[in-house]
Structure formats: structure tokens, C-alpha cells
Design a protein around this motif. Structure first.
Motif, mmCIF file in Angstrom:
data_model
loop_
_atom_site.group_PDB
_atom_site.id
_atom_site.type_symbol
_atom_site.label_atom_id
_atom_site.label_comp_id
_atom_site.label_asym_id
_atom_site.label_seq_id
_atom_site.Cartn_x
_atom_site.Cartn_y
_atom_site.Cartn_z
ATOM 1 N N PHE A 229 33.438 -66.335 65.892
ATOM 2 C CA PHE A 229 32.565 -66.203 64.545
ATOM 3 C C PHE A 229 33.572 -65.635 63.453
ATOM 4 N N ARG A 230 34.910 -65.143 63.742
ATOM 5 C CA ARG A 230 35.725 -64.637 62.659
ATOM 6 C C ARG A 230 37.039 -65.358 62.513
ATOM 7 N N SER A 231 37.823 -65.291 63.608
ATOM 8 C CA SER A 231 39.332 -65.957 63.777
ATOM 9 C C SER A 231 39.433 -66.664 64.869
ATOM 10 N N GLU A 232 38.279 -67.174 65.381
ATOM 11 C CA GLU A 232 38.703 -68.263 66.779
ATOM 12 C C GLU A 232 38.753 -69.740 66.189
ATOM 13 N N ILE A 233 39.863 -70.361 66.422
ATOM 14 C CA ILE A 233 39.746 -71.749 66.176
ATOM 15 C C ILE A 233 39.372 -72.502 67.205
ATOM 16 N N ALA A 234 39.187 -73.906 66.690
ATOM 17 C CA ALA A 234 38.286 -74.819 67.747
ATOM 18 C C ALA A 234 39.279 -75.329 68.842
ATOM 19 N N PRO A 235 40.497 -75.371 68.732
ATOM 20 C CA PRO A 235 41.468 -75.797 69.950
ATOM 21 C C PRO A 235 41.328 -74.660 71.024
ATOM 22 N N LEU A 236 41.216 -73.538 70.559
ATOM 23 C CA LEU A 236 41.102 -72.238 71.392
ATOM 24 C C LEU A 236 39.683 -72.337 72.210
ATOM 25 N N LEU A 237 38.762 -72.786 71.525
ATOM 26 C CA LEU A 237 37.355 -72.612 71.869
ATOM 27 C C LEU A 237 37.302 -73.867 73.066
ATOM 28 N N ILE A 238 38.145 -74.716 72.845
ATOM 29 C CA ILE A 238 38.020 -75.989 73.914
ATOM 30 C C ILE A 238 38.574 -75.377 75.131
ATOM 31 N N VAL A 239 39.871 -74.690 75.182
ATOM 32 C CA VAL A 239 40.341 -74.045 76.367
ATOM 33 C C VAL A 239 39.210 -73.138 76.994
ATOM 34 N N VAL A 240 38.651 -72.207 76.193
ATOM 35 C CA VAL A 240 37.542 -71.332 76.652
ATOM 36 C C VAL A 240 36.486 -72.106 77.395
ATOM 37 N N ARG A 241 36.042 -73.197 76.836
ATOM 38 C CA ARG A 241 34.770 -74.117 77.386
ATOM 39 C C ARG A 241 35.308 -74.626 78.577
ATOM 40 N N LEU A 242 36.574 -74.855 78.634
ATOM 41 C CA LEU A 242 37.230 -75.551 79.988
ATOM 42 C C LEU A 242 37.079 -74.219 81.231
ATOM 43 N N GLN A 243 37.669 -73.374 80.596
ATOM 44 C CA GLN A 243 37.665 -72.194 81.635
ATOM 45 C C GLN A 243 36.199 -71.655 82.005
ATOM 46 N N GLU A 244 35.196 -71.883 81.244
ATOM 47 C CA GLU A 244 33.949 -71.803 81.743
ATOM 48 C C GLU A 244 33.099 -73.121 82.412
ATOM 49 N N PHE A 245 34.042 -74.134 82.669
ATOM 50 C CA PHE A 245 33.601 -75.486 83.521
ATOM 51 C C PHE A 245 32.512 -75.878 82.500
ATOM 52 N N ASP A 246 32.543 -75.796 81.238
ATOM 53 C CA ASP A 246 31.611 -76.512 80.323
ATOM 54 C C ASP A 246 32.169 -77.507 79.732
ATOM 55 N N TYR A 247 32.411 -78.745 80.612
ATOM 56 C CA TYR A 247 33.158 -79.690 80.002
ATOM 57 C C TYR A 247 32.595 -80.666 79.063
ATOM 58 N N ALA A 248 31.023 -80.410 78.849
ATOM 59 C CA ALA A 248 30.557 -81.215 77.703
ATOM 60 C C ALA A 248 30.714 -80.498 76.443
ATOM 61 N N GLY A 249 30.796 -79.189 76.421
ATOM 62 C CA GLY A 249 31.197 -78.392 75.259
ATOM 63 C C GLY A 249 32.648 -78.681 75.002
ATOM 64 N N ALA A 250 33.460 -78.713 75.902
ATOM 65 C CA ALA A 250 34.939 -78.894 75.406
ATOM 66 C C ALA A 250 35.071 -80.109 74.934
ATOM 67 N N THR A 251 34.490 -81.409 75.530
ATOM 68 C CA THR A 251 34.777 -82.660 75.034
ATOM 69 C C THR A 251 33.996 -82.816 73.763
ATOM 70 N N ALA A 252 32.936 -82.317 73.711
ATOM 71 C CA ALA A 252 32.194 -82.481 72.264
ATOM 72 C C ALA A 252 33.294 -81.833 70.905
ATOM 73 N N ILE A 253 33.933 -80.570 71.381
ATOM 74 C CA ILE A 253 34.651 -80.287 70.364
ATOM 75 C C ILE A 253 35.913 -81.167 70.044
ATOM 76 N N ALA A 254 36.327 -81.552 71.245
ATOM 77 C CA ALA A 254 37.804 -82.389 71.161
ATOM 78 C C ALA A 254 37.426 -83.874 70.593
ATOM 79 N N LEU A 255 36.099 -84.329 70.755
ATOM 80 C CA LEU A 255 35.758 -85.436 69.927
ATOM 81 C C LEU A 255 35.394 -85.486 68.489
ATOM 82 N N ILE A 256 34.955 -84.245 68.079
ATOM 83 C CA ILE A 256 34.867 -83.721 66.586
ATOM 84 C C ILE A 256 36.124 -83.679 65.914
#
Length: 282
Positions: A229-256
């Protein structure tokens, strides 16, 4: 699709090997570009519409997207004057070591992004060569949004310079001399004779730097601080979601990010045509 390839096979061309080279190019581009992009367009919906809608309601995702988009736009806008000045110095200036400077401009494209990020974080840290004097002035670069902008300016500057340089090189000096003889002031020569023909190139450089910035990862994560919520970028959040096995969240960000990049490139193409027509009429 079958009829398209049959038409290619029946076409007669004077260039030897035209049909074979064209079919090979289309197949190669389809495997490397179209197939991965189409997979990314389809993958977010495989878990169902509900999973996709849940992923799109993530407040952390929107904060990361806003950080990436706003910092990329700020960095691209800041690179406009710097890119123009560097291109001017390379084309019109007689600077010593011009060839070395020309090679250094392309260095961010050849340098591994992780190396760029570590170097920038070291330089702009509170104890770094540049960060220490800036911190004494109350300017903290590393581990906040300013550090993201600095990193994106570093990786986006070559796109700006290389987009402006060839157009500036082909700009006739006679136009500036004619404007001066007709009584134009220096600022009028700069804005109406020099900058006006460069507008399509400036838009192209801005679009390319912005599109690169929203997807940049390696050179940013070391200097950003990566605070949600301050200095986190979208590509990093994709990696975080993949590490959490949240593939829907990761691919949603990638699609955007994919859709945003495509829209930026289409908008840049349309603006280039309009500005080119405007400069020709002017």
C-alpha cells in the motif's frame, strides 16, 4: 486460418523463397508472441468468473497498480527533458568522449536489472555516495516511491534518447537558420522549428518508457522498500501471489498489465500519426 495459408501457398511472388519465409515468420511469431499472450488472456478465467472477480476486488492489487502506473508516468515525464538534452548533445554537440557517452546511454538495456537495482540502492541509500548528502537535506530516495521513480528513469532513458536521436539527426539546420533570418526569437525557433517536428518522437519515447516502467521488476525491488500500500509495485505482487499459490490473483494482475501495455502502444501509434499530420500541415 486454413484458407489464409492456402492463399499464401498459391500466391506468386518474384522474391525467391517468399512464401516459405513468410509462413516461417508467421509460425515463429505465433509460437513466441501470440500463443503466450492468448494463454495469458484465457488463464485468469479458468478458475471461474467468481475467482476472477474476487481477485479484482483486492485493495492491495489496486494500490500496487497505482504505484506502478503513477511512478512509471512520472519517470517517463521526467525523462522527456533529459532525453531531449542528451539527444541534442549527441547529435548537435561536439562533446569529447561522445562515443563513450553514446555507449553508456544503452547500458541500462544491456545491464542485468538486478545489478542495476543493487547499484542504485547502494548509491542512494542513506549511507551511499549520493544518498548521504541528499539525506542531510531531508531527501530520502531509497525505500520509498522516489526510489522507484529514479530506478524507472534509469531504465527508461535509453528509450527516450533513441526515439529522439534519429529524428533530430534528420532535422535540417536550414529550417533554424531560415527562422532566425525571418526574425524569430530563440524560444520560437526552439518550440516551433525544433520541438514541433520532434513531437511524434517524444510521444514514442514517452510511451515506450512508460510501458517498460509498469512492468519493470529487477531494478526496482532493491530500492523500493516493497511496503504494501506504499511502495509495492505490481510485478512484485505477482511474485507474491504466485508464492501464495494464488494463481487467479497473479494472472489477474498480469492481465491488467498486458492490456495496459497494449493500450499504451496503440495510443502512441495513433498520436504519432496525428502529430505527424499536424507537423506536416504546420
Amino acid at each position: 486460418m486454413k484458407q489464409f495459408f492456402l492463399a499464401l501457398l498459391r500466391s506468386n511472388r518474384a522474391l525467391p523463397g517468399y512464401r516459405l519465409s513468410l509462413i516461417t515468420t508467421l509460425l515463429w511469431a505465433g509460437l513466441l508472441i501470440v500463443l503466450p499472450l492468448s494463454t495469458l488472456l484465457v488463464r485468469p478465467w479458468q478458475d471461474g468468473v467468481a475467482a476472477m472477480l474476487t481477485a479484482l476486488r483486492d485493495g492491495r492489487m489496486f494500490a500496487a497498480l497505482w504505484t506502478s502506473f503513477s511512478c512509471a508516468a512520472t519517470a517517463a515525464a521526467c525523462n522527456l527533458p533529459f532525453g531531449l538534452m542528451l539527444a541534442w548533445a549527441l547529435v548537435r554537440g561536439q562533446l569529447p568522449g561522445r562515443h563513450v557517452a553514446n555507449a553508456l546511454i544503452d547500458l541500462p538495456l544491456a545491464l542485468p536489472t538486478a545489478v542495476s537495482g543493487i547499484t542504485l540502492a547502494t548509491l542512494y541509500s542513506p549511507n551511499g555516495w549520493l544518498g548521504a548528502p541528499l539525506s542531510r537535506l531531508g531527501i530520502l530516495v531509497s525505500y520509498n516511491r522516489l526510489g522507484i521513480v529514479v530506478a524507472l528513469m534509469f531504465v527508461g532513458l535509453p528509450f527516450m534518447v533513441r526515439a529522439i536521436e534519429p529524428v533530430l539527426r534528420d532535422l535540417p539546420h536550414e529550417l533554424e537558420e531560415a527562422a532566425q533570418l525571418l526574425g524569430a526569437k530563440p524560444w520560437q525557433v526552439f518550440t516551433r522549428v525544433i520541438v514541433a517536428p520532434l513531437l511524434p518522437a517524444l510521444v514514442t519515447g514517452f510511451g515506450l518508457a512508460f510501458a517498460r516502467g509498469i512492468g519493470e521488476y529487477g531494478s526496482v525491488i532493491f530500492i523500493a522498500g516493497n511496503q504494501p500500500f506504499r511502495s509495492e509495485i505490481a510485478p512484485l505482487l505477482i511474485v507474491v501471489r504466485l508464492q501464495e499459490f494464488d494463481y487467479a490473483g497473479a494472472t489477474a494482475i498480469a492481465l491488467i498489465l498486458l492490456v495496459a501495455s497494449l493500450l499504451v502502444l496503440l495510443l502512441v501509434g495513433m498520436m504519432r500519426k496525428r502529430l505527424a499530420l499536424w507537423s506536416e500541415r504546420a
